[in-house]
Design a protein around this motif. Sequence first.
Motif, PDB file in Angstrom:
ATOM      1  N   ARG A 247       0.832  -1.208   0.000  1.00 35.80           N
ATOM      2  CA  ARG A 247       0.000   0.000   0.000  1.00 35.80           C
ATOM      3  C   ARG A 247       0.864   1.256   0.000  1.00 35.80           C
ATOM      4  O   ARG A 247       0.586   2.218  -0.713  1.00 35.80           O
ATOM      5  N   GLN A 248       1.918   1.260   0.801  1.00 34.92           N
ATOM      6  CA  GLN A 248       2.786   2.430   0.877  1.00 34.92           C
ATOM      7  C   GLN A 248       3.448   2.716  -0.473  1.00 34.92           C
ATOM      8  O   GLN A 248       3.587   3.881  -0.870  1.00 34.92           O
ATOM      9  N   GLU A 252       3.041   6.147  -2.540  1.00 30.22           N
ATOM     10  CA  GLU A 252       4.210   6.912  -2.958  1.00 30.22           C
ATOM     11  C   GLU A 252       4.252   7.071  -4.471  1.00 30.22           C
ATOM     12  O   GLU A 252       4.605   8.127  -4.983  1.00 30.22           O
ATOM     13  N   GLY A 253       3.843   6.015  -5.186  1.00 31.11           N
ATOM     14  CA  GLY A 253       3.811   6.093  -6.647  1.00 31.11           C
ATOM     15  C   GLY A 253       2.780   7.092  -7.133  1.00 31.11           C
ATOM     16  O   GLY A 253       3.020   7.853  -8.058  1.00 31.11           O
ATOM     17  N   ASP A 257       3.389  10.850  -9.092  1.00 37.06           N
ATOM     18  CA  ASP A 257       2.792  11.129 -10.409  1.00 37.06           C
ATOM     19  C   ASP A 257       2.051  12.474 -10.435  1.00 37.06           C
ATOM     20  O   ASP A 257       1.659  12.943 -11.486  1.00 37.06           O
ATOM     21  N   GLU A 258       1.801  13.007  -9.240  1.00 36.72           N
ATOM     22  CA  GLU A 258       1.019  14.260  -9.189  1.00 36.72           C
ATOM     23  C   GLU A 258       1.868  15.482  -9.593  1.00 36.72           C
ATOM     24  O   GLU A 258       3.073  15.491  -9.424  1.00 36.72           O
TER      25      GLU A 258
END
Length: 258
Positions: A247-248, A252-253, A257-258
């Motif tokens: 999940r982490q 983080e991915g 990407d933001e």
Amino acid sequence: MPTRPLVGVIACRREVEGHPSHMVTDKYLSALRDYGLAPVMLPVWEDIAPAEVAALVSRLDGLMLTGSHTNVAPQRYGAQRAPENTRADRDRDALALALVSVALERRLPLLGICRGFQEINVALGGSLYQAVQNQPGKLDHREPEGDKATRYAPVHDLEIRPGGALSRLFGASRSRVNSLHQQGIDRLAEGLTTEAVAPDGLVEAVSVTGAEGFTLAVQWHPEWQPREHPLHDAIFRGFAQACDTYRQRLVEGALSDE
């Protein structure tokens, strides 16, 4: 408050009060919740489309394939139905075998228990004994009669192979486990590694060979009061940690990407 990792738990298709129903036994859900995970039931339909399976898995941080009173259809591994094999669930077969493929592709933490252990073997090309008790040299692995404490009590030794995934989780070379199954692995699928065996040589735990993430399946039932059994506790702690790490990485991915 941090969000708990989301774990998909496959359902079984049964009739309840005259209606087709999707069911998961509470012991699996409670065990996951007790180890800091958020279980969500996955309904089963025989005609589920590959895109639906992929969409389900994409939202998960882990996957559990539970035990069941039903068995994988022998046609799935090229066998004829034995007289002892009387309970089927074609809807669950369809989803379970599809889920294994997608989960491994996405490196999703995967825990198989009893029927789930057998499903993983069949999904990867292995076969099953439909009645272990009829095989020469094999023990009778069916559940003992009595109350729940009797049925889930440890009844046979377990030899844990050194250097494997289960050994890394638990550390010891032996334990004792419960036994509530009639079927078991006959031909081990290519791509699976034996992690533990019963005294009669029956495979009791496997992992996916070379898998980067948590991919463990066991023939016995560690979900029953796992805090009271060191091996079972180690399995659920390892699975919970793997789901949290998965999940982490997703979070983080997404942020990167933001």
